[in-house]
Design a protein around this motif. Structure first.
Motif, short mmCIF file in Angstrom:
data_model
loop_
_atom_site.label_atom_id
_atom_site.label_comp_id
_atom_site.label_asym_id
_atom_site.label_seq_id
_atom_site.Cartn_x
_atom_site.Cartn_y
_atom_site.Cartn_z
N MET A 246 0.84 -1.21 0.00
CA MET A 246 0.00 0.00 0.00
C MET A 246 0.87 1.26 0.00
N LYS A 247 2.00 1.22 0.72
CA LYS A 247 2.92 2.37 0.71
C LYS A 247 3.53 2.55 -0.67
N VAL A 248 3.84 1.42 -1.31
CA VAL A 248 4.38 1.48 -2.68
C VAL A 248 3.41 2.24 -3.57
N PHE A 249 2.11 1.94 -3.44
CA PHE A 249 1.10 2.61 -4.29
C PHE A 249 1.09 4.12 -4.08
N ASP A 250 1.29 4.57 -2.83
CA ASP A 250 1.30 6.02 -2.60
C ASP A 250 2.39 6.68 -3.44
N TYR A 251 3.51 5.98 -3.60
CA TYR A 251 4.64 6.52 -4.37
C TYR A 251 4.50 6.28 -5.87
N SER A 252 4.01 5.09 -6.20
CA SER A 252 4.05 4.70 -7.61
C SER A 252 2.92 5.34 -8.42
N ARG A 253 1.76 5.54 -7.78
CA ARG A 253 0.61 6.05 -8.56
C ARG A 253 0.85 7.45 -9.12
N PRO A 254 1.43 8.39 -8.37
CA PRO A 254 1.69 9.69 -9.00
C PRO A 254 2.59 9.57 -10.24
N ALA A 255 3.61 8.71 -10.16
CA ALA A 255 4.52 8.58 -11.30
C ALA A 255 3.84 7.94 -12.51
N VAL A 256 2.95 6.97 -12.24
CA VAL A 256 2.21 6.34 -13.34
C VAL A 256 1.25 7.37 -13.94
N GLY A 257 0.61 8.14 -13.06
CA GLY A 257 -0.27 9.22 -13.54
C GLY A 257 0.49 10.21 -14.40
N ALA A 258 1.74 10.49 -14.03
CA ALA A 258 2.55 11.45 -14.79
C ALA A 258 2.82 10.95 -16.20
N ALA A 259 3.04 9.64 -16.35
CA ALA A 259 3.26 9.09 -17.70
C ALA A 259 1.98 9.25 -18.53
#
Ligand SMILES: Cc1cc2nc3c(=O)[nH]c(=O)nc-3n(C[C@H](O)[C@H](O)[C@H](O)COP(=O)(O)OP(=O)(O)OC[C@H]3O[C@@H](n4cnc5c(N)ncnc54)[C@H](O)[C@@H]3O)c2cc1C
Length: 389
Positions: A246-259
């Protein structure tokens, strides 16, 4: 640019000089190394190892590794700036590169100093290896707690059995961050996270998928059959895997959204270019309000999605990761990028349907943003959960 954007009603929308340099470096790289070859990599589903290496040389892979382990120690906002630029060129290629920054996150978040020295420092920074992130299973995607992969403790090691599917870069990864149940009866508290070396006996890449879009990225299935993993490869403590994911998602989702934002901007730019060239009924097509409005919508969505993505990244850096903002930013960016790609094809008319123009690829590539890293439905569930908490 910073001066122009500075201090609007007390809010600071400018990037630092370093971030502007990073943005320019990624933008130049995309124009030079990605856009000219994107169609070829897509057509042949060619894994962009060479581009990965070039990105690594200029520091744009695994940007999240802290400086003490030899990394750049970049902020999540820095990563988002780069992800948008690379995503503008080809989200298949950008996904291949950014997956290394997803696969390393469980170690960045929960690894011990020794684990970070070895997996982040030696394996990723020094050797330039690839890592995949392994959560999804054939019968458990959105429902992470429903995973069936087991890690059974035996004489100082863990025996992993199970299958992970749809794993990005799995065919090429040198090691994996793997989530498995150490206590099948304990629900989400029974999940643990491990680092697993690819050369461990019992690992098979059991299937390589042929995909609609993002074809330059590799997606495969991995089977773990009595894979013996040393106890020292456990990340955090037993039972902390769900929390780590769940912590990974907090970090990874903004970067995926940026792509996705990068893809949206590309759809807009290609539409503007075409609408300035193409004439019907004696005028350039952007003079037809129906066409102009489509492009205006893309421009509005681009600004809104980028602001949401940057805000969700900023709040993580401020030490207050927010599951709602990360989920909302990724879902919004994915949904608006999807709409923009569909409309871009429409702006191009019949040519939009043909491979000789870039927008048909955008329309194929964009769909996955509504599926991976949490489907748009699951992300809305998270927003609801947080609102009604
Ligand atoms: C190209 C690609 C790359 C990927 N890369 C990785 C990777 O590197 N690592 C990894 O671990 N995974 C990866 N995935 C897996 C991805 O994260 C999952 O596919 C995704 O989470 C959805 O899971 P699922 O496919 O099992 O769909 P399901 O969970 O079966 O969902 C099916 C449909 O039902 C909806 N749904 C399900 N539950 C609910 C609910 N509670 N409320 C509302 N709607 C619901 C979903 O939104 C979806 O529309 C990748 C997938 C793809 C296609």
């Amino acid at each position: 640019m910073v001066d122009m954007l500075e201090k609007v009603n007390g809010l600071h929308f400018g990037l630092t000089d370093e971030q502007l340099m990073l943005q320019k470096m990624a933008r130049d790289f995309t124009a030079r190394e990605i856009i000219p070859v994107a169609a070829e990599y897509d057509e042949h589903a060619k894994f962009p190892r060479d581009i990965f290496e070039k990105l690594r040389e200029i520091g744009l892979v695994n940007m999240n590794i802290p400086e003490e382990y030899g990394g750049l120690g970049a902020s999540l906002l820095d990563e988002c700036i780069v992800a948008e630029e690379l995503g503008y060129g080809c989200t298949g290629i950008s996904t291949s590169a950014s997956t290394n920054g997803l696969g390393d996150l469980p170690i960045v978040i929960a690894g011990s100093d020794a684990q970070k020295q070895y997996w982040l420092g030696e394996r990723l920074v020094d050797k330039g290896e690839l890592v995949s992130y392994c959560v999804t299973e054939p019968a458990a995607g959105s429902n992470v707690v429903g995973m069936e992969t087991r890690a059974e403790k035996r004489n100082g090691s863990y025996l992993i059995n199970g299958t992970k599917t749809f794993i990005t870069n799995a065919s090429y990864a040198n090691f994996f961050t793997v989530f498995a149940k150490t206590d099948a009866a304990a629900g989400h508290r029974g999940i643990s996270a491990f680092v697993v070396d690819r050369n461990t006996p019992g690992i098979t890449i059991s299937k390589k998928f042929d995909k609609l879009g993002q074809r330059a990225s590799d997606t495969a299935q991995i089977t773990f059959e009595n894979v013996e993993v040393p106890a020292e490869n456990l990340l955090g403590k037993e039972g902390q895997g769900f929390l780590i994911a769940m912590k990974v998602f907090d970090y990874s989702r903004p970067a995926v959204g940026a792509a996705a934002v990068g893809l949206l901007r590309r759809a807009m730019d290609e539409s503007i270019k075409y609408a300035k060239e193409r004439e019907t009924f004696g005028v350039k097509i952007y003079h037809h309000q129906a066409v102009g409005h489509k492009i205006a919508q893309m421009a509005m969505d681009y600004e809104a999605a980028r602001l949401m993505v940057w805000q969700s990244a900023w709040i993580v850096e401020a030490g207050r990761p927010d599951a709602r903002l990360s989920a909302a930013a990724k879902a919004f960016a994915a949904d608006r990028a999807m709409a923009a790609a569909i409309e871009a094809v429409q702006v191009f008319g019949g040519y939009g349907y043909m491979k000789e123009y870039p927008v048909e690829k955008l329309m194929r590539d964009v769909k996955i943003f509504q599926i991976y890293e949490g489907t748009s439905e699951i992300l809305r569930n998270i927003v609801v959960r947080e609102l009604f908490k």
